[in-house]
Structures are given as structure tokens and as C-alpha cells.
Write a protein that holds these residues in place. Structure first.
Motif, short mmCIF file in Angstrom:
data_model
loop_
_atom_site.label_atom_id
_atom_site.label_comp_id
_atom_site.label_asym_id
_atom_site.label_seq_id
_atom_site.Cartn_x
_atom_site.Cartn_y
_atom_site.Cartn_z
N LEU A 117 0.83 -1.20 0.00
CA LEU A 117 0.00 0.00 0.00
C LEU A 117 0.86 1.26 0.00
N ALA A 118 1.98 1.21 0.74
CA ALA A 118 2.86 2.37 0.86
C ALA A 118 3.90 2.45 -0.26
N GLY A 119 4.00 1.39 -1.06
CA GLY A 119 5.02 1.36 -2.11
C GLY A 119 6.42 1.17 -1.56
N SER A 120 6.54 0.47 -0.42
CA SER A 120 7.84 0.29 0.23
C SER A 120 8.62 -0.86 -0.41
N ASP A 121 9.93 -0.72 -0.41
CA ASP A 121 10.81 -1.77 -0.93
C ASP A 121 11.37 -2.59 0.21
N ILE A 122 12.07 -3.65 -0.15
CA ILE A 122 12.73 -4.50 0.84
C ILE A 122 14.03 -3.84 1.28
N ASP A 123 14.28 -3.88 2.58
CA ASP A 123 15.52 -3.35 3.13
C ASP A 123 16.51 -4.50 3.25
N GLU A 124 17.28 -4.72 2.18
CA GLU A 124 18.17 -5.88 2.16
C GLU A 124 19.28 -5.78 3.20
N ARG A 125 19.59 -4.54 3.68
CA ARG A 125 20.65 -4.38 4.68
C ARG A 125 20.26 -4.99 6.02
N ALA A 126 18.96 -5.24 6.22
CA ALA A 126 18.51 -5.86 7.47
C ALA A 126 18.56 -7.38 7.39
N LEU A 127 18.79 -7.92 6.19
CA LEU A 127 18.72 -9.37 6.01
C LEU A 127 19.81 -10.14 6.77
N PRO A 128 21.06 -9.65 6.86
CA PRO A 128 22.06 -10.42 7.60
C PRO A 128 21.68 -10.71 9.05
N LEU A 129 20.83 -9.87 9.65
CA LEU A 129 20.37 -10.16 11.01
C LEU A 129 19.65 -11.50 11.07
N ARG A 130 19.00 -11.88 9.97
CA ARG A 130 18.25 -13.14 9.94
C ARG A 130 19.17 -14.34 9.75
N MET A 131 20.44 -14.11 9.46
CA MET A 131 21.39 -15.22 9.33
C MET A 131 21.96 -15.63 10.69
N LEU A 132 21.69 -14.82 11.71
CA LEU A 132 22.24 -15.10 13.04
C LEU A 132 21.72 -16.42 13.59
N VAL A 133 22.60 -17.13 14.28
CA VAL A 133 22.31 -18.44 14.85
C VAL A 133 22.22 -18.29 16.37
N PRO A 134 21.32 -19.00 17.07
CA PRO A 134 20.44 -20.02 16.53
C PRO A 134 19.04 -19.52 16.16
N TYR A 135 18.61 -18.35 16.71
CA TYR A 135 17.22 -17.93 16.53
C TYR A 135 17.08 -16.53 15.97
N GLY A 136 18.09 -16.07 15.23
CA GLY A 136 18.03 -14.71 14.74
C GLY A 136 18.51 -13.74 15.81
#
Length: 602
Positions: free
Chosen positions: A132-151
């Protein structure tokens, strides 16, 4: 989606273009709540210009709720109305032009919000608002999701992957004033652990019984399936469902290891309850862990973020089997371990309160985990202040994956194959969060950690429901209903541990409902053989992802290091566990909705 009582509301509604969407309206006639929902999942009451909608699973009497909101003058007054209600739901209130939107403590029903056309709009899915807002993906936040074990830990765990979209943490609500300006408000604090076990076990028993009963809907008429792994958690829920008279079936996932005794315990439980049907999923009946890597294009809806737990294939298979039994809800034991087991942070808090009694527990833990004397002593140190702990956690994210240390949350680590750029972005995010840390949930690290772990489980259950949508099944987790969390956290520390019992508080609460033999079982089978078997089965497909990795394209992954791990030796699962978050991120980037945002020309 929730729209404010504002003149821009009608134009926002026309911009949604949702086919077949239902619309509820403010007292002013402007659009308020837009979406699709089943009638049995909605409780809508109004009193004058006050309106309240509960969306989800609950056991609420509408007339009682209507009388209570008639006396409310502002959204803050809803604290007393909502606290203590049975179930797991979104609460959306419209009072005198102001909005209050909140989910449950564990985040199974989470709220996301963003500024659209100058006003705050809320929804249960971030990608809806982003569109609705026309927002894009913030790929710079993606490495946080690679953190082990639970983000990442809180507050970074609530970082959205869509620019301009924000999550509301469980224990807070979103308030939107008549001008359309939104802000989050903390409304919940954990109880102090002061309740003796004799009283606490009864409160937990009643809260769990009500939570399980609500899964069956009014009069237990909603067909439901229950996990029956053979462990204490799922077994207790099945006996409670039987006690409540629900119409339910059971599902057991059989382990590949013939020495695993869970199937035998599940069979014993099955013989004592009145489930209508029992399904056993053999290891050959589904593709195994990492199966989604071999069939990345066959899966259903894109998710709000990478699904880092277990296997999407397993969730889909479980949902399909549950749907075949006629179930529309599937109930699992998520969150029980974190509420009722005595982990390191608990032992640290117990040591501060009662050193002599805590040492006996610590000796057992040290033996079970083969902890060195040095690490044992470090586990007894008082946790640092939250901002200092967060700062140090960011500095050490690249120091290798190891067992979590005592702190305010799990100790997150980057995998070996993360690039320097990925590590730098993660460290920067930790440093920003540490520089302006929000207030923790609770005065102690134990209180904060228990809620954060409940929210990690809640995120898993929320995504399971999204994965299961094409099968018409939602996932439920009674252990992390608000009332159960509060009841478990209120029990005295000295009563949460017994030398001779596994999960003594849960065992005490279930005594008389669950036969003693199940409560005295102090072990559960593990799935190591299943993991190794799946790794061999899908290793080639995982290596194939390395050849054209989206994470590598963004500069976050070293494909050769990952390939080296895939084809290396794994004497324990410690080196295998970090694979799941990375693979989840890679597959999320390949989903249709995400690829269109990141690489529109390809």
C-alpha cells in the motif's frame, strides 16, 4: 488492515483493491477494519461510539464484553478489559476517534504499522502495508536473519525487512490518535515470581485448560488436530483436550532412529484418550529437513521474513495431513520448554536468591552439558546492564557459534560463511540498538528472556499458520497464550526446580489429569539421525544454491565457505544447525514477491 478514523480512510480503502474483502466501519462511517476472516474467528461488539473487535481464537462472552467497553472512556482503559481474556487474538478498538491495535504477548498475532498518506495504518502482515505504501525491501537488514540459533535478540528481532514498516512487540499496543498519528505504548509487565507452587500449579492448570478448550471453539465443535510427539508437552495438551471434550485427532511424526522411544509413548497416550483418529507420519512420507531446497518453486505464499525453524516442507505436510482429518486448527507444544525448563539464566537468577540450593542444580547441569569449570563460574556472574550486554553481543557475533552464555537473551552468532560486509552490517545494527536501548521487559534478565523466548516461539507458530493457509489450517500454541505465560512466570524460583522431576511446575499442574508415568519420564527422543539423513539427501541441492546464491549476489555470503561446510564432516549437529537460517534467507530471496522487489528487471 486497520485504518484510522480519518478523512483519508476512504481513499486508502479504494487503494487496497482486495477482492472479496470484508469491511467494518467506525461509528463515523469511515472504513475501520478490512480483510478476510472466518465468522467463528471474530467477536465484534459496540456500545455507542465504542467498538471492539477480537480476531482469532478465544472464549469470550460478547454481552459481557459489550457491557465492559460501554464504561471505557479512552483506549488506555482497555488494559483491564483485555487482560485475562482467554485465547489468542488481535484486539482492535475504536474509541472516540482513537485506535488501539494489539496482538498477544508471544506475537502469534503480531501487529505491523507504517505511515501511509500521512496517517498510521496497521495490519497483521507487513507486506500488505508495504504494498500500500510502495515500500521496498531493506536488504541491509537481512544479515540479522542469518544469526544463529534464533536470529537477533530484542529489539533487533522486530526489525522488519520492508522499509518504513515497524513491528509492535508483544506487551505493547499501537495507539493512533484522531489526527492519524501513531505511537506504541507499553501496557504489560511480567509478574514477580512470588506465587507458591501449590497455588501456582492450580492457576497454570486452569489457564492451560482454558487455552486448550478455546482451540476447540464454542462447545468444542471446531475440528482440531493435536501434535502427539510422545513428550510431556504434547501429551499434556492431548489429555487436556480429552478432559475438555474436544473433537480432535492426533498426529505423530515418527523418527528415523529405531532406538527412539517417542512412538511407544505416543501410542500409550493414544490408548488412553478419546481422539477420533491417530495419524503416524513415517520418515518416508515427507521430504525431510531441507526438503524445500530441492523443491524451491512448489511452495505456497511468500512469508513476511525467512522461516528459520525446522522445515517448511514438514509444516506443509503436517497441515495437509491435519486437513485430511477435517481439522481447521492444529495444536502444538511450542513454548513449553522455555517456560518450564531450568536453563542457565534461571540458574543464574536462582543462585542470586538461594546460592546453596542453586549449586546442586548447577552441578547437574554442568554434568549434563559437560561444562568446563571456567564456563561454570562465568555462568554465575550477574548479567551486565542490557545496553552493555547488547553492545558486547554485537562485538562478538563473529567469534564462532557456541553454546549461549547467560544474559538477557540467547547469544547470537554469525555463521562461518557470512562475509565481512554481512558481519559489519550486523555489528552496526547492534551498536545502534545499544546506544538507545529501550526499557527491558521485566526488572531481571530471567523475566525478559522468558518473554523473548515465548516471542521466538510465537514467530514460528505465526509463520506456520501462513505456510498452512492453502490447506485451510491454522497453528495454535496454548502454552504461550497470555494467561499461561503470566501464570508460569509468577511461580516462585525455588518451586520451579526439583531434583527428581523434569519440568516440575508443569508436572505439578498436570497431576491428576496426565497419568504419573508420563509426567515422570525425564527424557525425550532426539532427531539427530533425521537431520543427518536429510543433509545427505539434499546436500547436492544445497550446493546448487551456492552456484547462483542471492545472498552472495547481495554480498552477504561466501559460497565456497558454505560449500565446504556442506561437504565437510559433522561429528555433531553444532556445525549443521547454522545452515537453517542461511538457507531460509536464500529461499526467501527467491520467492516471487521478494524477487520482484529486489531484481525487477530479471
Amino acid at each position: 488492515m486497520v485504518l484510522p478514523d480519518h478523512p483519508v480512510g476512504p481513499s486508502l480503502l479504494s487503494g487496497l483493491n482486495w477482492w472479496g474483502a470484508q469491511v467494518l466501519r467506525h461509528a463515523s462511517g469511515r472504513p475501520w477494519l478490512v480483510g478476510r476472516w472466518e465468522e467463528e474467528a471474530v467477536c465484534h461488539v459496540s456500545a455507542g461510539e465504542n467498538g471492539l473487535v477480537l480476531l482469532g481464537r478465544g472464549g469470550v462472552d460478547p454481552e459481557t464484553l459489550r457491557r465492559r467497553i460501554a464504561r471505557i472512556r479512552d483506549v488506555e482503559g482497555l488494559d483491564g478489559v483485555l487482560r485475562g481474556l482467554v485465547g489468542c487474538f488481535h484486539a482492535v478498538a475504536s474509541l472516540d476517534g482513537a485506535l488501539r491495535v494489539q496482538g498477544n504477548l508471544a506475537g502469534i498475532r503480531q501487529v505491523f504499522h507504517a505511515n501511509v498518506s500521512g496517517v498510521t495504518v496497521a495490519a497483521d502482515r507487513p507486506e500488505r502495508i508495504a504494498a500500500l505504501a510502495g515500500s521496498d525491501i531493506d536488504e541491509r537488514a537481512l544479515p540479522l536473519r542469518m544469526l544463529v540459533p534464533y536470529g537477533p535478540p530484542w529489539p533487533l528481532k522486530d526489525t522488519c525487512l520492508w522499509r518504513g514498516v515497524h513491528a509492535v512487540t508483544g506487551g505493547e499496543y499501537l495507539r493512533v490518535d484522531p489526527a492519524g498519528v501513531g505511537a506504541t505504548v507499553r501496557w504489560w509487565r511480567p509478574p514477580e515470581p512470588e506465587v507458591p507452587l501449590e497455588r501456582g500449579r492450580q492457576v497454570i492448570r486452569e489457564a492451560l485448560f482454558d487455552a486448550v478448550s478455546s482451540c476447540g471453539g464454542p462447545n468444542g465443535s471446531v475440528p482440531t488436530s493435536f501434535d502427539l510427539s510422545g513428550g510431556m508437552d504434547s501429551t499434556s495438551l492431548c489429555f487436556l483436550a480429552d478432559e475438555a471434550g474436544l473433537k480432535f485427532s492426533t498426529v505423530h511424526c515418527e523418527a528415523a532412529d529405531p532406538a527412539n522411544e517417542d512412538a511407544e509413548w505416543a501410542s500409550r497416550c493414544r490408548s488412553l484418550i478419546g481422539a477420533t483418529e491417530h495419524r503416524v507420519l513415517s520418515p518416508e512420507s515427507w521430504s525431510g529437513f531441507y526438503g524445500e531446497v530441492s523443491t524451491p518453486d512448489r511452495h505456497g505464499p511468500s512469508l513476511e521474513s525467512p522461516y528459520i525453524q525446522v522445515s517448511r516442507c514438514y509444516v506443509e505436510h503436517l497441515a495437509e495431513v491435519s486437513a485430511r482429518t477435517g481439522a481447521v486448527r492444529h495444536v502444538g507444544g511450542h513454548g513449553s520448554d522455555e517456560l518450564f525448563r531450568t536453563e542457565m539464566t534461571f540458574l543464574n537468577a536462582f543462585f542470586r536468591q538461594s546460592p546453596a540450593r542453586a549449586l546442586a542444580c548447577l552441578r547437574r547441569t554442568r554434568a549434563n552439558r559437560r561444562m568446563s569449570p571456567g564456563r561454570t563460574l562465568r555462568s554465575l556472574r550477574a548479567p551486565a546492564e542490557f545496553s552493555e550486554w547488547l553492545r558486547r553481543s554485537g562485538e562478538t557475533v563473529a567469534e564462532g557459534v557456541g553454546a549461549p552464555e547467560v544474559g538477557w537473551d540467547h547469544q547470537a552468532k554469525m555463521p562461518d560463511w557470512a562475509t565481512g560486509r554481512a558481519v559489519s552490517l550486523v555489528r552496526e545494527a547492534f551498536a545502534r540498538a545499544a546506544a538507545a536501548p529501550p526499557a527491558t521487559f521485566g526488572s531481571t534478565a530471567l523475566q525478559h528472556e522468558m518473554l523473548m523466548q515465548a516471542q521466538s516461539n510465537g514467530a514460528t507458530v505465526r509463520q506456520c499458520s501462513r505456510i498452512a493457509e492453502p490447506y485451510g489450517v491454522s497453528f495454535e500454541a496454548p502454552y504461550i497464550d497470555d494467561n499461561v505465560i503470566e501464570a508460569a512466570m509468577s511461580v516462585r524460583l525455588e518451586d520451579r526446580v526439583r531434583a527428581e522431576r523434569n519440568k516440575p511446575v508443569l508436572a505439578a499442574a498436570m497431576a491428576g489429569i496426565v497419568p504419573r508415568e508420563f509426567l515422570e519420564r525425564d527424557y525425550k527422543g532426539v532427531g539427530n539421525r533425521d537431520m543427518y539423513r536429510s543433509l545427505r539427501r539434499h546436500r547436492a541441492a544445497m550446493a546448487g544454491l551456492c552456484r547462483d546464491s542471492r545472498l552472495a549476489r547481495l554480498g552477504f555470503l561466501d559460497p565456497e565457505r558454505l560449500r565446504s561446510t556442506l561437504f565437510g564432516l559433522h561429528p555433531s549437529l553444532t556445525s549443521v544447525i547454522p545452515l537453517q537460517p542461511t538457507l531460509a534467507c536464500e529461499l526467501w530471496l527467491r520467492s516471487e514477491a521478494v524477487e520482484k522487489r529486489l531484481w525487477p528487471r530479471e
